[in-house]
Design a protein around this motif. Structure first.
Motif, PDB file in Angstrom:
ATOM      1  N   HIS A 111      53.200  20.766  46.240  1.00 12.94           N
ATOM      2  CA  HIS A 111      51.948  21.509  46.101  1.00 12.94           C
ATOM      3  C   HIS A 111      50.806  20.530  46.374  1.00 12.94           C
ATOM      4  O   HIS A 111      51.035  19.350  46.623  1.00 12.94           O
ATOM      5  CB  HIS A 111      51.837  22.158  44.719  1.00 12.94           C
ATOM      6  CG  HIS A 111      51.617  21.190  43.589  1.00 12.94           C
ATOM      7  ND1 HIS A 111      52.625  20.414  43.061  1.00 12.94           N
ATOM      8  CD2 HIS A 111      50.506  20.883  42.870  1.00 12.94           C
ATOM      9  CE1 HIS A 111      52.155  19.683  42.072  1.00 12.94           C
ATOM     10  NE2 HIS A 111      50.866  19.935  41.935  1.00 12.94           N
ATOM     11  N   LEU A 112      49.573  21.021  46.388  1.00 13.26           N
ATOM     12  CA  LEU A 112      48.433  20.166  46.689  1.00 13.26           C
ATOM     13  C   LEU A 112      48.216  19.151  45.565  1.00 13.26           C
ATOM     14  O   LEU A 112      47.929  19.523  44.429  1.00 13.26           O
ATOM     15  CB  LEU A 112      47.174  21.007  46.882  1.00 13.26           C
ATOM     16  CG  LEU A 112      47.187  21.965  48.079  1.00 13.26           C
ATOM     17  CD1 LEU A 112      45.907  22.792  48.090  1.00 13.26           C
ATOM     18  CD2 LEU A 112      47.338  21.192  49.381  1.00 13.26           C
ATOM     19  N   VAL A 113      48.351  17.875  45.900  1.00  8.76           N
ATOM     20  CA  VAL A 113      48.219  16.795  44.937  1.00  8.76           C
ATOM     21  C   VAL A 113      47.133  15.844  45.436  1.00  8.76           C
ATOM     22  O   VAL A 113      47.176  15.377  46.573  1.00  8.76           O
ATOM     23  CB  VAL A 113      49.552  16.030  44.771  1.00  8.76           C
ATOM     24  CG1 VAL A 113      49.371  14.839  43.825  1.00  8.76           C
ATOM     25  CG2 VAL A 113      50.643  16.964  44.262  1.00  8.76           C
ATOM     26  N   GLN A 114      46.153  15.551  44.586  1.00  6.65           N
ATOM     27  CA  GLN A 114      45.041  14.699  44.991  1.00  6.65           C
ATOM     28  C   GLN A 114      45.296  13.212  44.770  1.00  6.65           C
ATOM     29  O   GLN A 114      44.657  12.368  45.394  1.00  6.65           O
ATOM     30  CB  GLN A 114      43.780  15.103  44.230  1.00  6.65           C
ATOM     31  CG  GLN A 114      43.269  16.502  44.550  1.00  6.65           C
ATOM     32  CD  GLN A 114      42.008  16.805  43.763  1.00  6.65           C
ATOM     33  OE1 GLN A 114      42.028  16.908  42.540  1.00  6.65           O
ATOM     34  NE2 GLN A 114      40.904  16.913  44.465  1.00  6.65           N
ATOM     35  N   GLY A 115      46.182  12.891  43.854  1.00  2.00           N
ATOM     36  CA  GLY A 115      46.359  11.486  43.510  1.00  2.00           C
ATOM     37  C   GLY A 115      45.311  11.031  42.512  1.00  2.00           C
ATOM     38  O   GLY A 115      45.056   9.832  42.359  1.00  2.00           O
ATOM     39  N   HIS A 116      44.686  11.993  41.820  1.00  2.00           N
ATOM     40  CA  HIS A 116      43.688  11.710  40.787  1.00  2.00           C
ATOM     41  C   HIS A 116      44.278  12.109  39.439  1.00  2.00           C
ATOM     42  O   HIS A 116      44.345  13.286  39.103  1.00  2.00           O
ATOM     43  CB  HIS A 116      42.405  12.501  41.043  1.00  2.00           C
ATOM     44  CG  HIS A 116      41.791  12.222  42.375  1.00  2.00           C
ATOM     45  ND1 HIS A 116      40.907  13.074  42.976  1.00  2.00           N
ATOM     46  CD2 HIS A 116      41.958  11.182  43.244  1.00  2.00           C
ATOM     47  CE1 HIS A 116      40.535  12.589  44.138  1.00  2.00           C
ATOM     48  NE2 HIS A 116      41.162  11.434  44.323  1.00  2.00           N
ATOM     49  N   VAL A 117      44.724  11.131  38.680  1.00  2.00           N
ATOM     50  CA  VAL A 117      45.416  11.399  37.421  1.00  2.00           C
ATOM     51  C   VAL A 117      44.460  12.010  36.399  1.00  2.00           C
ATOM     52  O   VAL A 117      43.350  11.516  36.192  1.00  2.00           O
ATOM     53  CB  VAL A 117      46.036  10.100  36.868  1.00  2.00           C
ATOM     54  CG1 VAL A 117      46.568  10.296  35.458  1.00  2.00           C
ATOM     55  CG2 VAL A 117      47.148   9.620  37.789  1.00  2.00           C
ATOM     56  N   ASP A 118      44.885  13.102  35.761  1.00  3.70           N
ATOM     57  CA  ASP A 118      44.073  13.779  34.748  1.00  3.70           C
ATOM     58  C   ASP A 118      44.324  13.234  33.350  1.00  3.70           C
ATOM     59  O   ASP A 118      43.487  13.401  32.454  1.00  3.70           O
ATOM     60  CB  ASP A 118      44.371  15.283  34.753  1.00  3.70           C
ATOM     61  CG  ASP A 118      43.906  15.954  36.033  1.00  3.70           C
ATOM     62  OD1 ASP A 118      42.711  15.838  36.348  1.00  3.70           O
ATOM     63  OD2 ASP A 118      44.737  16.577  36.715  1.00  3.70           O
ATOM     64  N   GLY A 119      45.461  12.608  33.150  1.00  2.00           N
ATOM     65  CA  GLY A 119      45.796  12.071  31.837  1.00  2.00           C
ATOM     66  C   GLY A 119      47.217  11.546  31.845  1.00  2.00           C
ATOM     67  O   GLY A 119      47.903  11.573  32.871  1.00  2.00           O
TER      68      GLY A 119
END
Length: 206
Positions: A96-104
């Motif tokens: 799926h669309l993954v930004q590589g920006h960890v949310d936690g």
């Protein structure tokens, strides 16, 4: 943009402390093939920028903000990591669309092996609970996974033998931290609905 389909199980070969940052050296023959300075590579789901490359390795600078908000700060020489290059325009969206920006970050709570798969329970920060739903997508250490069960402070995923063999989730044990990125579409929908609810009714009269 990534897809959460891990290309390679790499290894941290060095960490250089730079005060307010660290320089990671990562071994990954697959992802370094054709790499250039400035390219992006996801390391355990964190999008990093290639500084140097060669001999099947690359280096990347990791700021204190990233070290504090992800599990990268717990890594050292010998740590295994999931590696993925960005999806090429026109390529297949396998996950799926993954930004590589960890949310936690979460923590592996429990592992339950079955005959052909394994159920892994992972703790979920309270501020991310609303984005995680049964049968929805979530990224764990850069791996695109489907949520099996979504609780108030945890979720579970079912791992097939391929995922266990080719990613860090095959070796993570209870107590180990993992990076979490929720589905970005859920965050956009929340923002748009919130703005819509807050907007004045154009048909209302004083």
């Amino acid at each position: 943009m990534f897809t959460g389909i891990v290309e390679e199980l790499g290894e941290i070969t060095g960490v250089e402390d730079q005060g307010d940052a660290s320089r990671f050296r990562v071994r990954g023959p697959v992802v370094t093939e054709g790499a250039k300075h400035g390219d992006s590579i996801a390391v355990n789901g964190v999008c990093l920028t290639v500084v140097e490359f060669g001999d099947d390795e690359f280096t990347a600078d990791v700021m204190a903000e990233t070290l504090n908000r992800s599990s990268l700060g717990a890594l050292g020489p010998g740590s295994r990591v999931n590696l993925e290059r960005p999806m090429a325009l026109g390529g297949r969206l396998g996950g799926h669309l993954v930004q590589g920006h960890v949310d936690g970050t979460g923590v592996v709570v429990e592992r339950k092996p079955a005959e052909h798969w394994e159920i892994v329970k992972i703790s979920l920060p309270a501020d991310l609970t609303r984005y995680v739903v049964e049968k929805g997508s979530i990224t764990v250490d850069g791996i695109s996974l489907t949520v099996v069960d979504a609780g108030t402070d945890y979720f579970t995923v079912s791992l097939i033998p391929t995922t266990l063999a080719l990613t860090t989730l095959g070796i993570k044990q209870p107590g180990d931290p993992v990076n979490l990125e929720v589905d970005v579409i859920a965050k956009y929908v929340e923002r748009m609905l919130g703005e819509r609810a807050a907007a004045p009714d154009p048909g209302a009269t004083e």
